[in-house]
Motif scaffolding. Structure first.
Motif, PDB file in Angstrom:
ATOM      1  N   ALA A 300       0.830  -1.246   0.167  1.00 13.18           N
ATOM      2  CA  ALA A 300      -0.092  -0.034  -0.103  1.00 13.18           C
ATOM      3  C   ALA A 300       0.822   1.490   0.005  1.00 13.18           C
ATOM      4  N   ASN A 301       1.981   1.246   0.531  1.00 12.09           N
ATOM      5  CA  ASN A 301       2.926   2.407   0.695  1.00 12.09           C
ATOM      6  C   ASN A 301       2.749   3.332  -0.308  1.00 12.09           C
ATOM      7  N   ALA A 302       3.238   2.871  -1.609  1.00 11.25           N
ATOM      8  CA  ALA A 302       3.364   3.819  -2.944  1.00 11.25           C
ATOM      9  C   ALA A 302       1.953   4.558  -3.219  1.00 11.25           C
ATOM     10  N   SER A 303       0.725   3.920  -2.684  1.00 11.93           N
ATOM     11  CA  SER A 303      -0.417   4.552  -2.928  1.00 11.93           C
ATOM     12  C   SER A 303      -1.078   5.644  -2.195  1.00 11.93           C
ATOM     13  N   PHE A 304      -0.261   5.622  -0.835  1.00 16.68           N
ATOM     14  CA  PHE A 304      -0.916   6.349   0.229  1.00 16.68           C
ATOM     15  C   PHE A 304      -0.031   7.978  -0.144  1.00 16.68           C
ATOM     16  N   ALA A 305      -0.937   8.819  -0.271  1.00 15.33           N
ATOM     17  CA  ALA A 305      -0.632  10.338  -0.532  1.00 15.33           C
ATOM     18  C   ALA A 305      -0.334  11.189   0.813  1.00 15.33           C
ATOM     19  N   GLY A 306      -0.834  10.732   1.893  1.00 12.60           N
ATOM     20  CA  GLY A 306      -0.813  11.527   3.039  1.00 12.60           C
ATOM     21  C   GLY A 306      -2.251  11.623   3.726  1.00 12.60           C
ATOM     22  N   GLY A 307      -2.107  12.342   5.038  1.00 14.67           N
ATOM     23  CA  GLY A 307      -3.263  12.243   5.813  1.00 14.67           C
ATOM     24  C   GLY A 307      -3.317  13.519   6.762  1.00 14.67           C
TER      25      GLY A 307
ATOM     26  N   CYS B 282       3.922  17.340  12.459  1.00 11.82           N
ATOM     27  CA  CYS B 282       3.878  16.854  11.039  1.00 11.82           C
ATOM     28  C   CYS B 282       4.845  15.800  10.774  1.00 11.82           C
ATOM     29  N   GLU B 283       4.480  14.628  10.374  1.00 14.50           N
ATOM     30  CA  GLU B 283       5.272  13.601  10.286  1.00 14.50           C
ATOM     31  C   GLU B 283       5.308  12.679   8.792  1.00 14.50           C
ATOM     32  N   SER B 284       6.756  12.611   8.450  1.00 11.25           N
ATOM     33  CA  SER B 284       6.811  11.808   7.311  1.00 11.25           C
ATOM     34  C   SER B 284       7.542  10.526   7.702  1.00 11.25           C
ATOM     35  N   ALA B 285       8.914  10.229   8.235  1.00 11.51           N
ATOM     36  CA  ALA B 285       9.381   9.210   8.540  1.00 11.51           C
ATOM     37  C   ALA B 285       8.345   8.324   9.526  1.00 11.51           C
ATOM     38  N   THR B 286       7.820   8.978  10.291  1.00 10.36           N
ATOM     39  CA  THR B 286       7.192   8.154  11.318  1.00 10.36           C
ATOM     40  C   THR B 286       5.430   7.979  11.053  1.00 10.36           C
ATOM     41  N   ALA B 287       4.963   8.511   9.858  1.00 10.79           N
ATOM     42  CA  ALA B 287       4.126   8.076   9.356  1.00 10.79           C
ATOM     43  C   ALA B 287       2.631   8.025  10.226  1.00 10.79           C
ATOM     44  N   GLY B 288       2.576   8.694  11.169  1.00 10.91           N
ATOM     45  CA  GLY B 288       1.473   8.827  12.240  1.00 10.91           C
ATOM     46  C   GLY B 288       1.826   8.237  13.687  1.00 10.91           C
ATOM     47  N   LEU B 289       2.807   7.713  13.789  1.00  7.87           N
ATOM     48  CA  LEU B 289       3.360   7.119  15.104  1.00  7.87           C
ATOM     49  C   LEU B 289       3.375   8.069  16.291  1.00  7.87           C
ATOM     50  N   ILE B 290       3.920   9.254  15.880  1.00  4.14           N
ATOM     51  CA  ILE B 290       4.001  10.363  16.841  1.00  4.14           C
ATOM     52  C   ILE B 290       2.512  10.712  17.581  1.00  4.14           C
ATOM     53  N   ALA B 291       1.554  10.993  16.403  1.00  2.00           N
ATOM     54  CA  ALA B 291       0.147  11.279  16.938  1.00  2.00           C
ATOM     55  C   ALA B 291      -0.561  10.053  17.557  1.00  2.00           C
ATOM     56  N   LEU B 292      -0.223   8.887  17.015  1.00  3.05           N
ATOM     57  CA  LEU B 292      -0.532   7.708  17.879  1.00  3.05           C
ATOM     58  C   LEU B 292      -0.172   7.625  19.228  1.00  3.05           C
ATOM     59  N   ALA B 302      -4.751  14.965  26.155  1.00  2.21           N
ATOM     60  CA  ALA B 302      -5.251  16.290  26.006  1.00  2.21           C
ATOM     61  C   ALA B 302      -4.667  17.403  25.500  1.00  2.21           C
ATOM     62  N   SER B 303      -3.112  17.178  25.603  1.00  2.00           N
ATOM     63  CA  SER B 303      -2.363  18.217  25.096  1.00  2.00           C
ATOM     64  C   SER B 303      -2.103  18.179  23.749  1.00  2.00           C
ATOM     65  N   PHE B 304      -2.742  17.167  23.026  1.00  2.00           N
ATOM     66  CA  PHE B 304      -2.169  16.902  21.526  1.00  2.00           C
ATOM     67  C   PHE B 304      -3.336  17.493  20.575  1.00  2.00           C
ATOM     68  N   ALA B 305      -3.131  18.306  19.812  1.00  2.00           N
ATOM     69  CA  ALA B 305      -4.100  19.296  18.971  1.00  2.00           C
ATOM     70  C   ALA B 305      -4.490  18.482  17.562  1.00  2.00           C
ATOM     71  N   GLY B 306      -3.484  17.653  17.129  1.00  2.00           N
ATOM     72  CA  GLY B 306      -3.687  17.298  15.722  1.00  2.00           C
ATOM     73  C   GLY B 306      -2.334  17.232  14.937  1.00  2.00           C
ATOM     74  N   GLY B 307      -2.213  16.746  13.902  1.00  2.00           N
ATOM     75  CA  GLY B 307      -1.170  16.538  13.085  1.00  2.00           C
ATOM     76  C   GLY B 307      -1.499  16.351  11.629  1.00  2.00           C
ATOM     77  N   ARG B 308      -0.349  16.228  10.814  1.00  2.00           N
ATOM     78  CA  ARG B 308      -0.220  15.952   9.403  1.00  2.00           C
ATOM     79  C   ARG B 308       0.643  14.817   8.929  1.00  2.00           C
ATOM     80  N   ILE B 309       0.164  14.129   8.144  1.00  2.00           N
ATOM     81  CA  ILE B 309       1.164  12.990   7.715  1.00  2.00           C
ATOM     82  C   ILE B 309       1.345  13.490   6.091  1.00  2.00           C
ATOM     83  N   THR B 310       2.880  13.395   5.939  1.00  2.00           N
ATOM     84  CA  THR B 310       3.426  13.749   4.718  1.00  2.00           C
ATOM     85  C   THR B 310       4.245  12.830   4.216  1.00  2.00           C
ATOM     86  N   PRO B 311       4.002  11.821   3.593  1.00  2.00           N
ATOM     87  CA  PRO B 311       5.040  10.391   3.283  1.00  2.00           C
ATOM     88  C   PRO B 311       6.106  11.053   2.768  1.00  2.00           C
ATOM     89  N   SER B 312       6.011  11.752   1.791  1.00  2.00           N
ATOM     90  CA  SER B 312       7.554  12.108   0.837  1.00  2.00           C
ATOM     91  C   SER B 312       7.879  13.443   1.252  1.00  2.00           C
TER      92      SER B 312
END
Lengths: 401, 401
Positions: A300-307, B282-292, B302-312
């Motif tokens: 799935a990696n290559a098809s995931f654009a972000g979030g 805003c996470e690239s390498a960690t792909a959401g792991l910090i948010a999680l 309660a202190s976490f407001a949100g985030g962004r996933i930017t794979p590349s």
């Protein structure tokens, strides 16, 4: 032919250490076509060891013991063999020479207490240990009119594995009634119904004694059906499993998303790749777990654009950019928004879990937006992975429709 | 007073799954001062289960069984109890109502198959299962003039642990003879240096035979120092450990971020909460792991407001909104951007891992932006948790400065 694996050590029964040898030995025995009936772990107490060695010899044809062969006072495996099966311990000069050489090669003279590692139950064979000082035991017994073969190996995984591979494996292969008989497991992964509902759809298939046997296990709402066969090679094993695998696929249809090792993100990833399509997601309840799953899946990696991570309904509404008209509507808007923002073919969104445990999720594509709602009762640690799978499965069903 | 733990399932005896429940239960029983004499694992075969339940009841005072309580045909624990101890199965209306309610609340009618989960051996007590459909069994027997108490819990770790903690633990505590000598472990969690370097900083402390004993383990770059003591109660145990714990804290200073059970996100969460501050990432390498991690931490949630996933790097640059002038600069811009967008006190960002294994991460706050770079040699999958911790630790150090 049935085997039992016995692991010895206080560090295991006390929970200080996790026993991984028994799992590894089970897999190895399975590859030899020998089913494992029991694992037993015993503390470093002579009575306990004698007790469980006798029980193992009474109910198994092959017994593989790990641990308790060291030189110290709490290493009791040799003595336990001697007492359990009435075999006095005798010195093996060759083993003693091997142990002395190992010390000598490190410029050390052998401590007297290591001498015990060269003592073996009368009438057994010695299993060489190229990587350590403790040779293993290979003892064949006549017991209640049956032949039982017991092996004892050190608990150190590297030594155990090498001794298994170099000596024991071949010895058992020779022993084995049906030599080179393989056991193979074929898995079908399912999602979308409960365990018992799924079993109702497969009348009489999970029943004990069926050939081939079908087992069912659940992990975080993903159901695994495991078809177990044995035969002389992979071709024969698969041939035995195929009719059952086909029957299950026919009955369950789209509930089956993959095979051994597959997760939903892998299945979705393969479909996206095949269609040359992409996906983005906006997560509240799952807090990044969907993004992480898609990123970690090679398929799935290559098809995931972000979030986007929007912890609260408010943060989600702000992102969706519309006045909240009910959570589901906001989630649908967020799915369209993330699809539009990242310029992907599909946009996924999941809202927060409300006080009642309810949450909504949606998939947006060129055809529009579909959404579903769900309810969690289980532990919060359980609901997050389950919710992420529900979103991925909604996408999977959308792509199939 | 001696206990035996019995785990049930083909997936365990075949080596397809590793049994972790037995280790956890052993530790819990140890904390109650009850020694575990044996672990037994049995396949899903009725004869085997009856056999090993009888053996366990003959040699242990407390028996804890996990697995085989599901609704399907290969779940045989209830039947095995019934046959092994001659207790006919009887329907428990309360349990049936509980199971039906669970289905109803999800808007589903209970499949007939689940009815079996409300059947119990005559004369036993029911162990409630708040997180699942399978209640547990609590059966007390007179056997060879001894009293034996057997518990059966589901194999699903999260259900097993909750049922143990809510019900079984207390029940056994009541049963238990005078609380024997307790063993207690006190942990200090450290991040920021390698294991051997940290050991050098603690001269002679990790040495075997030291009293109290200090153990060192590493998991995904987090180092745990475990001080083990035993005494008649917690007060005595802690009194023995305290001087060593104090000495370690004095030597390691800010390298110590927490105690038993703490992760970096918990430490960071406590600091944010105390300061009334918030964070976005805003996470690239960690792909959401910090948010999680921040979401799953009760302290940080309660202190976490949100985030962004930017794979590349490209997705990251687009988000940072500046022409790329080297990855580090882009990452610093992304940290400021996410802080600004979510209106938080801190903004975190981490870039992708490039071909050489290098990556940058940054923390933005009112004082400006700080960034660091790191290098991985291993596979990105393995490195992801470490990278997430490096970002959280940079925030931790920034907050302490």
């Amino acid at each position: 032919m049935r085997a039992e694996i016995v692991a010895i050590g206080d560090e295991l029964t006390s929970g200080q250490r996790l026993d991984t040898n028994s799992q590894w030995l089970s897999q190895e025995l399975g590859n030899l076509g020998i089913a494992v009936g029991f694992h037993t772990t015993a503390a470093d107490e002579l009575d306990s060891l004698v007790d469980c060695l006798k029980i193992a010899a009474d109910r198994a044809d092959i017994v593989v013991v790990s641990g308790g062969l060291g030189p110290t006072a709490d290493d009791l495996t040799r003595e336990a063999f001697s007492l359990a099966f009435d075999r006095p311990l005798e010195l093996d000069p060759e083993s003693l020479a091997h142990i002395e050489r190992r010390f000598a090669s490190r410029g050390v003279t052998m401590p007297e207490r290591n001498r015990v590692q060269a003592m073996f139950p009368a009438g057994c064979q010695v299993v060489p240990n190229p990587n350590g000082t403790a040779p293993g035991i290979d003892l064949t017994l006549e017991r209640n009119g049956r032949t039982v073969r017991l092996f004892a190996l050190p608990g150190v995984p590297i030594e155990l594995k090498e001794m298994w591979t170099q000596t024991v494996k071949g010895a058992i292969g020779g022993t084995s009634a049906a030599p080179a008989n393989l056991i193979r497991h074929y898995e079908l992964k399912c999602f979308g119904v409960g365990e018992s509902r799924l079993e109702e759809m497969l009348p009489d298939m999970i029943r004990r004694g069926r050939e081939p046997q079908v087992g069912i296990t659940v992990h975080q709402a993903t159901i695994t059906l495991r078809v177990t066969t044995n035969g002389k090679d992979d071709v024969e094993c698969l041939a035995q499993a195929q009719p059952t695998l086909d029957e299950i696929r026919t009955i369950l249809g789209p509930l089956v998303f993959g095979e051994t090792g597959d997760e939903l993100q892998d299945a979705v990833g393969r479909m996206l790749t095949a269609a040359g399509q992409t996906v983005a997601c906006c997560e509240s309840a799952t807090a990044g777990l969907i993004a992480l799953s898609l990123t970690e899946s090679p398929a799935a990696n290559a098809s995931f654009a972000g979030g986007r991570i929007t912890p609260s309904l408010q943060a989600l509404s702000v992102y969706a950019g519309e006045a909240s008209v009910g959570e589901t509507a906001v989630v649908e808007q967020a799915a369209s928004k993330v699809r539009e923002e990242f310029g992907t073919d599909y946009g996924l969104a999941i809202g927060p879990i409300d006080e009642s445990g309810a949450y909504s999720f949606a998939v947006a594509d060129a055809k529009g937006v579909v959404s579903e709602s769900s309810q969690t009762l289980g532990h919060p640690e359980i609901h997050r992975p389950r919710a992420a799978k529900q979103v991925l499965d909604l996408l999977r069903r959308r792509m199939m429709s």
